[in-house]
Design a protein around this motif. Structure first.
Motif, PDB file in Angstrom:
ATOM      1  N   ILE A  14       5.059 -47.547 -58.721  1.00 25.68           N
ATOM      2  CA  ILE A  14       6.321 -47.187 -58.748  1.00 25.68           C
ATOM      3  C   ILE A  14       7.546 -47.126 -58.370  1.00 25.68           C
ATOM      4  O   ILE A  14       8.548 -47.835 -59.315  1.00 25.68           O
ATOM      5  CB  ILE A  14       5.598 -45.843 -59.196  1.00 25.68           C
ATOM      6  CG1 ILE A  14       4.165 -45.756 -59.916  1.00 25.68           C
ATOM      7  CG2 ILE A  14       6.604 -45.153 -60.004  1.00 25.68           C
ATOM      8  CD1 ILE A  14       3.638 -43.780 -60.593  1.00 25.68           C
ATOM      9  N   GLY A  15       7.431 -46.648 -57.063  1.00 24.49           N
ATOM     10  CA  GLY A  15       9.064 -47.082 -57.164  1.00 24.49           C
ATOM     11  C   GLY A  15       9.170 -46.198 -56.250  1.00 24.49           C
ATOM     12  O   GLY A  15       8.334 -44.631 -56.517  1.00 24.49           O
ATOM     13  N   ASN A  16      10.559 -45.837 -56.274  1.00 25.31           N
ATOM     14  CA  ASN A  16      11.214 -44.777 -55.653  1.00 25.31           C
ATOM     15  C   ASN A  16      12.308 -43.578 -56.721  1.00 25.31           C
ATOM     16  O   ASN A  16      12.278 -44.128 -58.290  1.00 25.31           O
ATOM     17  CB  ASN A  16      12.734 -44.999 -54.652  1.00 25.31           C
ATOM     18  CG  ASN A  16      12.158 -46.346 -53.240  1.00 25.31           C
ATOM     19  OD1 ASN A  16      11.605 -45.281 -53.007  1.00 25.31           O
ATOM     20  ND2 ASN A  16      13.519 -46.954 -53.385  1.00 25.31           N
ATOM     21  N   VAL A  17      11.467 -42.207 -56.770  1.00 28.37           N
ATOM     22  CA  VAL A  17      11.584 -41.959 -57.700  1.00 28.37           C
ATOM     23  C   VAL A  17      12.216 -40.340 -57.597  1.00 28.37           C
ATOM     24  O   VAL A  17      11.755 -40.300 -55.611  1.00 28.37           O
ATOM     25  CB  VAL A  17      10.514 -41.664 -58.200  1.00 28.37           C
ATOM     26  CG1 VAL A  17       9.248 -42.630 -59.269  1.00 28.37           C
ATOM     27  CG2 VAL A  17       8.615 -40.570 -58.360  1.00 28.37           C
ATOM     28  N   ASP A  18      12.661 -39.650 -57.621  1.00 25.65           N
ATOM     29  CA  ASP A  18      12.595 -38.122 -57.734  1.00 25.65           C
ATOM     30  C   ASP A  18      11.637 -37.065 -57.934  1.00 25.65           C
ATOM     31  O   ASP A  18      11.161 -37.385 -58.964  1.00 25.65           O
ATOM     32  CB  ASP A  18      13.880 -37.584 -57.978  1.00 25.65           C
ATOM     33  CG  ASP A  18      14.489 -37.405 -59.538  1.00 25.65           C
ATOM     34  OD1 ASP A  18      13.138 -37.011 -60.518  1.00 25.65           O
ATOM     35  OD2 ASP A  18      14.824 -37.487 -60.673  1.00 25.65           O
ATOM     36  N   PRO A  19      11.309 -36.059 -57.897  1.00 33.09           N
ATOM     37  CA  PRO A  19      11.018 -34.540 -57.286  1.00 33.09           C
ATOM     38  C   PRO A  19      10.436 -34.824 -59.277  1.00 33.09           C
ATOM     39  O   PRO A  19       9.000 -34.745 -59.212  1.00 33.09           O
ATOM     40  CB  PRO A  19      11.096 -33.841 -56.961  1.00 33.09           C
ATOM     41  CG  PRO A  19      12.269 -34.300 -55.754  1.00 33.09           C
ATOM     42  CD  PRO A  19      12.442 -35.721 -56.011  1.00 33.09           C
ATOM     43  N   GLY A  20      11.289 -34.743 -59.899  1.00 34.05           N
ATOM     44  CA  GLY A  20      11.136 -34.333 -60.991  1.00 34.05           C
ATOM     45  C   GLY A  20      10.386 -35.420 -61.866  1.00 34.05           C
ATOM     46  O   GLY A  20       9.853 -35.311 -62.799  1.00 34.05           O
ATOM     47  N   CYS A  33      10.551 -45.333 -65.024  1.00 35.26           N
ATOM     48  CA  CYS A  33      10.389 -45.549 -63.960  1.00 35.26           C
ATOM     49  C   CYS A  33      10.756 -47.357 -63.355  1.00 35.26           C
ATOM     50  O   CYS A  33      10.211 -47.980 -63.730  1.00 35.26           O
ATOM     51  CB  CYS A  33       9.170 -46.046 -63.427  1.00 35.26           C
ATOM     52  SG  CYS A  33       7.978 -44.171 -64.023  1.00 35.26           S
ATOM     53  N   PRO A  34      12.327 -47.457 -63.421  1.00 37.91           N
ATOM     54  CA  PRO A  34      12.875 -48.388 -63.072  1.00 37.91           C
ATOM     55  C   PRO A  34      12.462 -49.930 -61.770  1.00 37.91           C
ATOM     56  O   PRO A  34      12.908 -51.277 -62.363  1.00 37.91           O
ATOM     57  CB  PRO A  34      14.896 -48.899 -62.907  1.00 37.91           C
ATOM     58  CG  PRO A  34      14.514 -47.281 -62.231  1.00 37.91           C
ATOM     59  CD  PRO A  34      12.994 -46.553 -63.050  1.00 37.91           C
ATOM     60  N   ASP A  35      11.963 -49.007 -61.449  1.00 37.51           N
ATOM     61  CA  ASP A  35      10.870 -50.548 -60.169  1.00 37.51           C
ATOM     62  C   ASP A  35       9.879 -50.319 -60.032  1.00 37.51           C
ATOM     63  O   ASP A  35       9.283 -51.410 -59.476  1.00 37.51           O
ATOM     64  CB  ASP A  35      11.322 -49.342 -58.853  1.00 37.51           C
ATOM     65  CG  ASP A  35      12.827 -48.914 -58.014  1.00 37.51           C
ATOM     66  OD1 ASP A  35      13.585 -49.703 -58.895  1.00 37.51           O
ATOM     67  OD2 ASP A  35      13.140 -47.805 -57.138  1.00 37.51           O
ATOM     68  N   MET A  36       9.182 -50.681 -61.102  1.00 37.09           N
ATOM     69  CA  MET A  36       8.173 -50.432 -61.493  1.00 37.09           C
ATOM     70  C   MET A  36       7.527 -51.656 -61.437  1.00 37.09           C
ATOM     71  O   MET A  36       8.527 -52.524 -62.143  1.00 37.09           O
ATOM     72  CB  MET A  36       7.637 -48.975 -63.007  1.00 37.09           C
ATOM     73  CG  MET A  36       5.605 -49.918 -62.887  1.00 37.09           C
ATOM     74  SD  MET A  36       5.568 -48.552 -64.548  1.00 37.09           S
ATOM     75  CE  MET A  36       5.700 -49.150 -66.043  1.00 37.09           C
ATOM     76  N   ASP A  37       6.921 -52.042 -60.441  1.00 37.75           N
ATOM     77  CA  ASP A  37       6.628 -54.141 -60.665  1.00 37.75           C
ATOM     78  C   ASP A  37       5.543 -54.118 -62.081  1.00 37.75           C
ATOM     79  O   ASP A  37       4.277 -54.264 -62.508  1.00 37.75           O
ATOM     80  CB  ASP A  37       5.687 -53.794 -59.921  1.00 37.75           C
ATOM     81  CG  ASP A  37       4.994 -54.761 -59.583  1.00 37.75           C
ATOM     82  OD1 ASP A  37       5.076 -56.578 -60.367  1.00 37.75           O
ATOM     83  OD2 ASP A  37       4.212 -55.230 -58.742  1.00 37.75           O
ATOM     84  N   MET A  38       5.543 -55.458 -62.601  1.00 38.11           N
ATOM     85  CA  MET A  38       5.664 -55.258 -64.255  1.00 38.11           C
ATOM     86  C   MET A  38       5.193 -56.281 -63.840  1.00 38.11           C
ATOM     87  O   MET A  38       4.315 -57.437 -64.884  1.00 38.11           O
ATOM     88  CB  MET A  38       6.826 -55.720 -64.779  1.00 38.11           C
ATOM     89  CG  MET A  38       7.943 -54.027 -65.175  1.00 38.11           C
ATOM     90  SD  MET A  38       6.062 -53.497 -65.817  1.00 38.11           S
ATOM     91  CE  MET A  38       5.694 -53.302 -67.617  1.00 38.11           C
TER      92      MET A  38
END
Length: 207
Positions: free
Chosen positions: A42-48, A111-116
């Motif tokens: 998924i990558g870096n995300v905020d708590p929300g 989720c812009p960092d998600m591996d596709m």
């Protein structure tokens, strides 16, 4: 928070796999407690967003299935072997689960960092720093017929990655078995540390 979704590997199987990479000079062996099968990085995300991801994963239908380690292989470029890994037996329900996870995450559109990349089920055994290609290829040839006992996958997990001086450490923060009962470790107790995003990381850390 740096997150990915994966399947756990039984401790005894992970312990049996560890020496395969540990004995290769120049290879950073994955510790048994960190071994897993990544379903989706998924990558870096905020708590929300992490809470939204948790809610989306908790709604996925899930059917337990049997799996086993089967064979060795590598991810490599023309110049260098990058990842030394163990494969698993072909299991349509594993691929179905990976597809459902991806679809649930894509539906969030956050989720812009998600591996596709296409799903390649495997267990990372080591990441190559300076090991010779011939040495790793010989290990694949010597142990390519490796098989483990069969084990039942009865849940999948949301992991958080922490960077340490000894490399990444992966911690299960929530687990899902397709029912309304979930083994969730509440992130609220550590909200202050969750508010800080971790440094960007190479996708290979989650292969």
């Amino acid at each position: 928070m740096r997150l990915f979704v994966g399947v756990e590997i039984p401790a005894d199987i992970a312990a049996d796999l560890y020496p395969l990479a540990r004995g290769i000079k120049g290879l950073d062996a994955q510790t048994p407690e960190n071994m897993h099968i990544t379903l989706k990085f998924i990558g870096n995300v905020d708590p929300g967003l992490a809470r939204e991801i948790d809610q989306a994963l908790s709604k996925l239908a899930f059917t337990p299935f049997d799996l086993g380690v089967q064979g060795l292989n590598v991810f490599a470029s023309a110049q260098k072997i990058r990842i030394f890994w163990a494969g698993v037996s072909e299991q349509p329900l594993l691929r179905q689960l990976a597809a459902r996870v991806e679809n649930a995450l894509r539906a969030l559109e956050e989720c812009p960092d998600m591996d596709m990349r296409n799903f390649t089920p495997h267990i990372t055994l080591g990441r190559n720093r300076t090991a010779a290609r011939a040495t790793i290829e010989q290990a694949v040839a010597d142990h390519g017929d490796i098989r483990s006992r069969s084990f039942t996958v009865d849940r999948f997990c949301l992991y958080e990655s922490h960077s340490t001086i000894d490399g990444p450490e992966f911690r299960v923060v929530a687990a899902y078995d397709g029912s309304d009962i979930r083994d969730i470790k509440d992130a609220k107790s550590k909200a202050s540390e969750d508010t800080a995003l971790l440094d960007a990381v190479n996708l290979e850390e989650f292969q």
